[in-house]
Design an enzyme around this catalytic site. Sequence first.
Site, PDB file in Angstrom:
ATOM      1  N   ARG A   1      -9.505   0.785   9.049  1.00 43.35           N
ATOM      2  CA  ARG A   1      -8.924  -0.491   9.447  1.00 43.35           C
ATOM      3  C   ARG A   1      -9.889  -1.369  10.219  1.00 43.35           C
ATOM      4  O   ARG A   1      -9.536  -2.467  10.617  1.00 43.35           O
ATOM      5  CB  ARG A   1      -7.709  -0.218  10.324  1.00 43.35           C
TER       6      ARG A   1
ATOM      7  N   ARG B   1      11.817  -1.292  11.462  1.00 43.36           N
ATOM      8  CA  ARG B   1      10.677  -0.647  12.112  1.00 43.36           C
ATOM      9  C   ARG B   1      10.320  -1.405  13.387  1.00 43.36           C
ATOM     10  O   ARG B   1      10.367  -2.642  13.401  1.00 43.36           O
ATOM     11  CB  ARG B   1       9.482  -0.660  11.150  1.00 43.36           C
TER      12      ARG B   1
ATOM     13  N   LYS C   1       0.825  -1.223   0.000  1.00 42.77           N
ATOM     14  CA  LYS C   1       0.000   0.000   0.000  1.00 42.77           C
ATOM     15  C   LYS C   1       0.855   1.268   0.000  1.00 42.77           C
ATOM     16  O   LYS C   1       0.603   2.187  -0.763  1.00 42.77           O
ATOM     17  CB  LYS C   1      -0.878   0.080   1.262  1.00 42.77           C
TER      18      LYS C   1
ATOM     19  N   ARG D   1      -0.044  -8.208  13.679  1.00 46.99           N
ATOM     20  CA  ARG D   1      -0.654  -7.287  12.707  1.00 46.99           C
ATOM     21  C   ARG D   1      -1.455  -8.040  11.654  1.00 46.99           C
ATOM     22  O   ARG D   1      -2.522  -7.597  11.243  1.00 46.99           O
ATOM     23  CB  ARG D   1       0.418  -6.421  12.054  1.00 46.99           C
TER      24      ARG D   1
END
Length: 185
Positions: free
Chosen positions: A88, A133, A13, A144
């Site tokens: 989301r 990250r 994305k 996630r």
Amino acid sequence: MRIVLLGAPGSGKGTQAALLKARLNIAHISTGELLRAAVAAGTPLGLQARAVMEKGNLVSDEVVLGMLEERLGLPDVASGFILDGYPRNEAQALALDGLLKRMQLPLDLVVQLDVPEASLLARLAGRAKAEGRADDSPEAVANRLHVYQQQTAPVLEYYARAGRLHRVAGEGSVDEILGRILALT
Ligand code: ADP
């Protein structure tokens, strides 16, 4: 042009949104980026969001909606936007419809980047090495993906039910995938 780009963590994305921004001259609004900036700046909101993000959970709907509303008020939004990382969950999808209606900014396109789970895992493992990250640890990545299946998959159904969802195969070269999205614009 106002676009919502949906897809699992690792679906590409962010990459496609950056290219669409350049091609279409529209604002790229990533709620993940906005939150990471708040964390880096050490704002009260950032301090609150940090631990939640590191575990790979969703920051509260209220906080993210407030941040998004503020961002949508900036002048560059007049030329259009691509929304990356929002909505989301189903509550956020409803909130977004309400907000955009109120702001008189109807969506032109909702796109899902569709990538099989095995590819997502491989990509996220690669990115963990490359970018370091905080939420790319194996535990946070697994969480996630779980959160995506549980909470974000219903968002796809929400738009599909309304006949608004366009699916694009998210495998192939970055340019090929960009071409598939641009063909919908
Ligand atoms: P990815 O798509 O790879 O998970 P993002 O940059 O979109 O990366 O999001 C990183 C983190 O930021 C998420 O795991 C979540 O904690 C938080 N976040 C981003 N967008 C939202 C949102 N719309 N609602 C709640 N939390 C969000």
